[in-house]
Design an enzyme around this catalytic site. Structure first.
Site, PDB file in Angstrom:
ATOM      1  N   CYS A 126       0.816  -1.232   0.000  1.00 21.36           N
ATOM      2  CA  CYS A 126       0.000   0.000   0.000  1.00 21.36           C
ATOM      3  C   CYS A 126       0.843   1.272   0.000  1.00 21.36           C
ATOM      4  O   CYS A 126       0.313   2.362  -0.220  1.00 21.36           O
ATOM      5  CB  CYS A 126      -0.953  -0.001   1.185  1.00 21.36           C
ATOM      6  SG  CYS A 126      -2.080  -1.394   1.154  1.00 21.36           S
ATOM      7  N   HIS A 259      -2.977   7.104   2.644  1.00 21.10           N
ATOM      8  CA  HIS A 259      -3.478   5.820   2.152  1.00 21.10           C
ATOM      9  C   HIS A 259      -4.885   5.606   2.692  1.00 21.10           C
ATOM     10  O   HIS A 259      -5.146   5.808   3.875  1.00 21.10           O
ATOM     11  CB  HIS A 259      -2.539   4.707   2.616  1.00 21.10           C
ATOM     12  CG  HIS A 259      -3.050   3.340   2.296  1.00 21.10           C
ATOM     13  ND1 HIS A 259      -3.590   3.021   1.067  1.00 21.10           N
ATOM     14  CD2 HIS A 259      -3.124   2.221   3.046  1.00 21.10           C
ATOM     15  CE1 HIS A 259      -3.967   1.760   1.078  1.00 21.10           C
ATOM     16  NE2 HIS A 259      -3.701   1.252   2.264  1.00 21.10           N
ATOM     17  N   ASN A 289     -10.131  -0.062   0.350  1.00 19.45           N
ATOM     18  CA  ASN A 289      -8.671   0.026   0.331  1.00 19.45           C
ATOM     19  C   ASN A 289      -8.180  -0.568  -0.996  1.00 19.45           C
ATOM     20  O   ASN A 289      -8.284  -1.768  -1.205  1.00 19.45           O
ATOM     21  CB  ASN A 289      -8.126  -0.748   1.534  1.00 19.45           C
ATOM     22  CG  ASN A 289      -6.602  -0.762   1.598  1.00 19.45           C
ATOM     23  OD1 ASN A 289      -5.928  -0.387   0.643  1.00 19.45           O
ATOM     24  ND2 ASN A 289      -6.069  -1.216   2.718  1.00 19.45           N
TER      25      ASN A 289
END
Ligand code: ACO
Length: 332
Positions: A126, A259, A289
């Site tokens: 990520c 993020h 996500n």
């Protein structure tokens, strides 16, 4: 640009792409109930802020999402694919073990050939896009590239365990891209990247390909509370480090784009920076996500909605498997 003065890098265009299939939390509940797995819209919204995510159709590859986002970013920058002299794709869900999704993207963009530009994937889960932006900035400042295409693209739906409610409701698919060009003005002001490999096991896809078959578990495993605790700490330290490197303070920030994993982590980061809630760009509610795609997707949404404007000071932050984390501070 002036060829005698200092050389910096600057984002000249952003783009993104979401696969058309959108699943609300209620769609996830129906899908999981059919497998005997219990969850609810209320739990997902309260613990994560996620309301919907997009899943790619069978047969769609990571490079297809990357291609759509790249074309949008090139158009926004007023550039053609032929202008690109560096491609970096941040992904943990590549088309193949090898070659890189970046090489496949180069071909799909129609710019592969005997003097093709360098193209490679960057694997920092990520944090991948933030890592890739920092690497491209260094390459541009060193004179190794002038017009880079930096992409975050993921199809996490293919590595989810739909019998594990603690992870499968969290992730989605998508891609975001930026064109980063050499400039006489900064652009990217500073970056701060880290990894701590002691935490490999708290967030991983432990399987691999060996002896002609998948060896080990090829689905995502996460110790959510452990990741949560680490993420809150490292996002704060990276934010402070990157501001210090750039000689700026929290008061200089126009936007924070962390993020997009969990609204609670994002709000805690913004609060520690004493940032007004409206300066936090939030897309986790609609995208879930999307790992390496989450930051460039959120940046593109913020740019196209007119919030992030030329000259604004923006902090991008990534955190994820590895454990990896980092921040990039830039004047847009
Ligand atoms: N639906 C209903 N209940 C659930 C679900 C679900 N989908 N998932 C878990 N629960 C239950 C658990 O079983 C547990 O029940 P119990 O108390 O009876 O045992 C309860 O909810 C609480 O579980 P926790 O895991 O403690 O919940 P928490 O509040 O920590 O939230 C979450 C979990 C959302 C995963 C959170 O820990 C988190 O966001 N972690 C960080 C994730 C992250 O930031 N990832 C970024 C990197 S991603 C990457 O790099 C690929």
């Amino acid at each position: 640009m002036n060829t005698t003065g200092p050389r910096y890098s600057r984002i000249t265009g952003t783009g993104s792409h979401l696969p058309p299939r959108r699943l609300t939390n209620d769609d996830m509940v129906s899908m999981l109930v059919a497998r005997g797995v219990e969850t609810s819209d209320a739990w997902i919204v309260e613990r994560t802020g996620i309301r919907a995510r997009h899943f790619a159709a069978d047969g769609v590859a990571c490079s297809d999402l990357a291609l759509a986002a790249s074309r949008a970013a090139l158009q926004a920058a007023g550039r053609h694919a032929e202008d690109v002299d560096l491609i970096i794709v941040a992904t943990s869900t590549p088309d193949m073990v090898f070659p890189s999704t970046a090489a496949i993207l180069q071909h799909k963009l129609g710019i592969a050939g005997p003097s093709g530009c360098p193209a490679f994937d960057l694997q920092a889960v990520c944090s991948g896009f933030v890592y890739a932006l920092a690497v491209a900035d260094a390459m541009i400042r060193a004179g190794g590239a002038s017009c880079a295409l930096i992409v975050g693209a993921e199809i996490f739906s293919r590595i989810l365990d739909f019998d594990d409610r603690t992870t499968c409701v969290l992730f989605g698919d998508g891609a975001g891209a930026v064109v980063l060009e050499a400039s006489g003005e900064p652009g990217i002001l500073a970056s701060d990247l880290h990894a701590d490999g002691r935490h490999v096991g708290i967030l991983c896809v432990p399987g691999t390909v060996a002896g002609g078959r998948v060896s080990g578990d090829p689905l995502l495993k996460m110790d959510g509370p452990a990741v949560f605790k680490l993420a809150v700490g490292v996002l704060d330290s990276a934010a402070r480090a990157v501001l210090a490197k750039a000689g700026r303070t929290e008061a200089d920030l126009d936007w924070l784009i962390p993020h997009q994993a969990n609204i609670r982590i994002m709000q805690s980061t913004a609060k520690k920076l004493k940032l007004a809630p409206e300066k936090l760009i939030v897309t986790v509610d609609e995208h879930g996500n999307t790992s390496a795609a989450s930051v460039p997707l959120a940046l593109d949404v913020a740019v196209r909605s007119g919030r992030v404007q030329r000259g604004d000071t923006v902090m991008l932050e990534g955190v994820g498997g590895g454990f990896t984390w980092g921040a990039v501070l830039l004047d847009f």
